[in-house]
Design a protein around this motif. Structure first.
Motif, PDB file in Angstrom:
ATOM      1  N   GLU A 215    -152.563  16.068-104.415  1.00  0.00           N
ATOM      2  CA  GLU A 215    -151.300  16.797-104.388  1.00  0.00           C
ATOM      3  C   GLU A 215    -151.210  17.758-103.211  1.00  0.00           C
ATOM      4  N   GLU A 216    -152.313  18.418-102.878  1.00  0.00           N
ATOM      5  CA  GLU A 216    -152.306  19.389-101.786  1.00  0.00           C
ATOM      6  C   GLU A 216    -152.383  18.738-100.409  1.00  0.00           C
ATOM      7  N   GLY A 217    -152.525  17.422-100.386  1.00  0.00           N
ATOM      8  CA  GLY A 217    -152.510  16.698 -99.118  1.00  0.00           C
ATOM      9  C   GLY A 217    -153.815  16.734 -98.369  1.00  0.00           C
ATOM     10  N   TRP A 218    -154.859  17.262 -99.010  1.00  0.00           N
ATOM     11  CA  TRP A 218    -156.130  17.356 -98.295  1.00  0.00           C
ATOM     12  C   TRP A 218    -156.657  15.978 -97.917  1.00  0.00           C
ATOM     13  N   LEU A 219    -156.588  15.024 -98.869  1.00  0.00           N
ATOM     14  CA  LEU A 219    -157.147  13.702 -98.602  1.00  0.00           C
ATOM     15  C   LEU A 219    -156.358  12.987 -97.509  1.00  0.00           C
ATOM     16  N   ASN A 220    -155.034  12.993 -97.614  1.00  0.00           N
ATOM     17  CA  ASN A 220    -154.223  12.319 -96.596  1.00  0.00           C
ATOM     18  C   ASN A 220    -154.454  12.934 -95.212  1.00  0.00           C
ATOM     19  N   HIS A 221    -154.494  14.265 -95.164  1.00  0.00           N
ATOM     20  CA  HIS A 221    -154.703  14.950 -93.883  1.00  0.00           C
ATOM     21  C   HIS A 221    -156.062  14.578 -93.289  1.00  0.00           C
ATOM     22  N   THR A 222    -157.094  14.581 -94.123  1.00  0.00           N
ATOM     23  CA  THR A 222    -158.447  14.303 -93.630  1.00  0.00           C
ATOM     24  C   THR A 222    -158.574  12.855 -93.165  1.00  0.00           C
TER      25      THR A 222
END
Length: 828
Positions: free
Chosen positions: A759-766
């Protein structure tokens, strides 16, 4: 009061004092000393008439006449406080101020020569200032610029000359007529016969101030001089200084004098060698510069004070014998505060000359009473400019050795021995000398490990053998410090000297972790109890701060004033070292040390939050407290799970971290809090009930924080540290990597966090960053990212699928080089 007498139709003031310091009447009017209780009924009646006349005087002549009668009836030294108060209220401050104003204008309409007006006015002010309320009265304070002008420039002082001096100093000119204007509006004596002319100010007439009637005077040998040789009368000068000294003794007195130009005026008086300038002006300047107004005075008048310091230093260097020893106590008053030295100021020549004078004294055989002030001055010079101007390494070692010997002799006394204030001051100075030597002595590389940012902290040229010698004498001295602190009863926790001793030991423990381990571990109950007492506010911080100021102690490490709350702050570096070792850590746990650290962090966060929109400054002590708690978290997982203080810590972290995300200057603190919270989170089991709001808030903020460290926006190529983190990367890089590893542990222990990761976008960003970049900043960063991605892939099939797809399309990028990640995906 002063005594007045009639002489050839003019009023004259006698400022003579009796042995008790009270002004007495003239010989003609004194008679036998009578206590007011011994007055007859007739005398009391006459006294009451005089007081009535004084109160209802219609002009200044009547006022002065009534004063004469009162002093003839009962000298001022024999009047009780109630009668003196009535006289003060009747005379007020209007009359003496007008006398001074008229004198400095040089008006002939007063009927008295300026010198007699000055004598009358200053004597009245000196008498009235003996009452504290009168000394603090605004009317008296308006006369201070007049008194300062007289002391600085003698009888030829004028408002015009003062304005020139102020313009030269970049100050706003005082309004010379202010004193007269206030007297006109407040005085009940509307007729001012002796001082009738209320036109503007004029310089005193030459005939009244100079026997030559010109600006030039004559030296003793008859040669003309460029300045008038006419000086103020000594009695008049004494009265001027009496007023200033009395005002300076008031709580706000130093600030009042500073605001009215006391520093440049008194410096000018010394430069021109005016009457009593050395006897009274120099001590008064010392009082202004040795208290809380020191930094303010140096910031307002750096040129004058640098010149004054050079003059005092020259006098000290030229003095000999006992005179020079006595001056050791004088010089520290005129030194600027460490860190408060004016910019672009080179103090090196002055420091070199002072040390040149001190070296023979420290090498001589002195009594303890003589050596004490020498060591105090040495400590002040070290605080100010470090080791560079001190001298050769051999002398530096001698200085440290003498300080250590004094500490051993002073502290290795029987427990009931009471240390005198003089010895306490000497030992406090010795502590500062020892602290100045620690960094160099504890460094095995000596000069090779000196920091370019702090070139003056090291003893230049100190050999390895000399470093070991210094370390050995320091160890012996701190053994005595430990012995002394072992004897301290909790009832003495408020003693400022104990605080100074405690601080010195903490400074040693921050640098040296291998010596005296058993002794330090045995002392931990005292250290923790003492720190807890101060943190909980059981000591008198104001008294501590005042004592440190009187001891000429500055806090170089923190750049602020001494306070009782700093006890924990000084102990924190030692706690970091000690909590990393098994034996002392076990003792610290029995002393409830984690709870103390959490309380300290909570108070520190409260202080930061209370500043609101004000500019926030970094507090390294909060970061150090996080490091100590991190040691406990890593080494004592069971303690973390069961100790309620860690639950309180989690609540604090959930509140603080979201706020710190928007405070770039506090990024290092944010990194500490984030990593600490994640390290605690990996030890917690998955919640059975719905996730609490504060937990969700913390982990959301942590994911946003971790995401901001790296920046791949510049396109293909190596990933760089983001600009906001670049300045702090050396300090926060390791914390960030540890935080990533802890995040992987949290994902395994609490699978609900996977939802936030998406939800916080950490995975997509990384994944996007790893797919577009060629390499990461270093192998450690790659390893940390790989570890957390493996944990995410293991816990979440959807995440594993996303990673697998991207890994196939980015075989040559940074993601493709993650062998452990590729292997874990294949296995699952």
């Amino acid at each position: 009061m002063m005594a007045l007498a009639m002489a050839e139709g003019t009023f004259i003031v006698s400022s003579e004092s009796d042995s008790s310091g009270e002004h007495t009447g003239s010989e003609e009017g004194e008679g036998a000393p009578l206590a007011i209780d011994g007055l007859s009924a007739a005398q009391r009646e006459v006294l009451e008439r005089c007081l009535h006349t004084l109160t209802h005087a219609k002009n200044d002549s009547h006022t002065l006449a009534a004063l004469v009668l009162i002093t003839r009836l009962c000298p001022a030294g024999q009047l009780d406080s109630a009668t003196l108060r009535r006289i003060f209220e009747a005379v007020g401050l209007s009359l003496p101020a007008r006398l001074l104003v008229t004198a400095v204008r040089g008006s002939d309409a007063s009927g008295l020569p300026p010198e007699e007006l000055l004598s009358l006015g200053t004597a009245l002010l000196a008498a009235l200032s003996t009452d504290p309320d009168m000394a603090a009265h605004p009317q008296l304070l308006t006369t201070i610029p007049l008194l300062l002008g007289l002391l600085a420039d003698g009888p030829k002082w004028s408002p015009q000359k003062q304005a020139k001096h102020q313009a030269r100093q970049g100050m706003e000119p005082d309004q010379p007529s202010q004193a007269e204007d206030e007297q006109s509006s407040q005085s009940t004596n509307t007729t001012k016969e002796p001082v009738q002319d209320t036109a503007g100010f004029k310089a005193p007439s030459q005939d009244a101030t100079s026997p030559t009637g010109s600006e030039e005077g004559t030296a003793e040998n008859g040669a003309p001089t460029s300045h008038s040789t006419v000086k103020l009368d000594e009695a008049l000068t004494t009265d001027c200084y009496q007023v200033l000294i009395t005002v300076c003794a008031l709580p706000r007195g130093p600030d009042q004098l500073l605001a009215r130009g006391a520093v440049p005026a008194l410096c000018r008086a010394l430069e021109q060698k005016q009457t009593l300038s050395h006897e009274k002006g120099l001590p008064l300047l010392g009082a202004l510069l040795s208290g809380k107004t020191k930094e303010k005075a140096w910031s307002k008048h750096p040129a004058e004070l640098l010149s004054l310091l050079a003059r005092v230093s020259q006098d000290f260097c030229q003095a000999t014998g006992l005179t020079q020893l006595d001056m050791c106590a004088l010089v520290p008053q005129f030194l600027p505060s460490p860190g408060g030295t004016p910019k672009d100021t080179d103090l090196t020549p002055t420091m070199v000359s002072l040390w040149a004078a001190l070296r023979p004294m420290l090498q001589a055989k002195l009594t303890p009473g003589q050596l004490g002030p020498v060591l105090v001055l040495s400590a002040c010079l070290l605080d100010l400019c470090g080791w560079e101007p001190v001298g050769p390494p051999k002398f530096c070692c001698l200085l440290v050795n003498r300080a250590c010997v004094e500490v051993r002799m002073g502290l290795e006394e029987p427990p009931d021995t009471e240390l005198s204030p003089q010895l306490q001051q000497t030992l406090t100075a010795c502590y500062r000398i020892m602290e100045a030597a620690m960094e160099q002595a504890c460094s095995s590389q000596g000069v090779a490990q000196q920091s370019d940012a702090q070139p003056q902290t090291a003893i230049t040229g100190l050999s390895l053998q000399q470093s070991r010698q210094v370390l050995r004498v320091l160890e012996e001295a701190f053994s005595a410090v430990i012995y002394h602190l072992q004897q301290v009863d909790p009832s003495r926790y408020g003693d400022p000297f104990i605080f100074a001793t405690f601080r010195s030991l903490c400074a040693w423990l921050a640098e040296e972790t291998s010596c005296l381990k058993e002794e330090v571990t045995a002392l931990l109950p005292f250290l923790m109890g003492y720190a807890r007492s101060h943190l909980q506010g059981e000591s008198q911080d104001e008294g501590l701060s005042n004592w440190m100021s009187e001891m000429s102690v500055g806090d170089c490490s923190q750049g602020g004033a001494w306070t009782g709350k700093d006890a924990v702050r000084y102990l924190l570096p030692a706690l970091c070292h000690l909590s990393a070792e098994d034996a002392p850590r076990k003792v610290l746990l029995t002393l409830d040390t984690p709870a103390l650290l959490v309380t300290f962090l909570t108070q520190g966060w409260g202080d930061l939050r209370g500043k609101g929109g004000a500019a926030l400054t970094r507090d390294p002590s909060m970061e150090t407290a996080c490091s100590a708690l991190l040691n406990f978290t890593v080494t004592e997982p069971e303690q973390v799970r069961k100790d309620p203080c860690f639950r309180s810590l989690e609540s604090l972290l959930s509140e603080a971290l979201p706020v710190l995300l928007h405070k770039p200057r506090l990024l290092v603190l944010a990194a500490n809090l984030c990593t600490l919270g994640l390290m605690i989170g990996r030890l917690k089991p998955a919640p059975k009930a719905p996730v609490e709001a504060d937990q969700r808030r913390f982990f959301s903020a942590a994911l946003r924080f971790l995401r901001g460290a790296l920046d791949s926006s510049s396109g293909p190529g190596p990933v760089r540290v983001s600009p906001a983190w670049e300045e702090w990367w050396e300090e926060v890089g390791e914390l960030w990597r540890l935080g990533l590893q802890a995040l992987g542990g949290c994902v395994k222990a609490q699978p609900w966090i996977i939802t936030l990761v998406r939800e916080e976008g950490w995975l997509n960003h990384t994944l996007a960053m790893l797919g577009s970049c060629s390499t990461l900043p270093d192998p450690h960063t790659q390893g940390a990212l790989e570890e957390v991605l493996c944990a995410v892939a293991l816990q979440c099939p959807f995440c594993r699928q996303e990673i697998s797809v991207l890994l196939k399309s980015s075989a040559k990028g940074a993601l493709g080089s993650m062998g452990s990640l590729r292997k874990s995906l294949t296995t699952n």
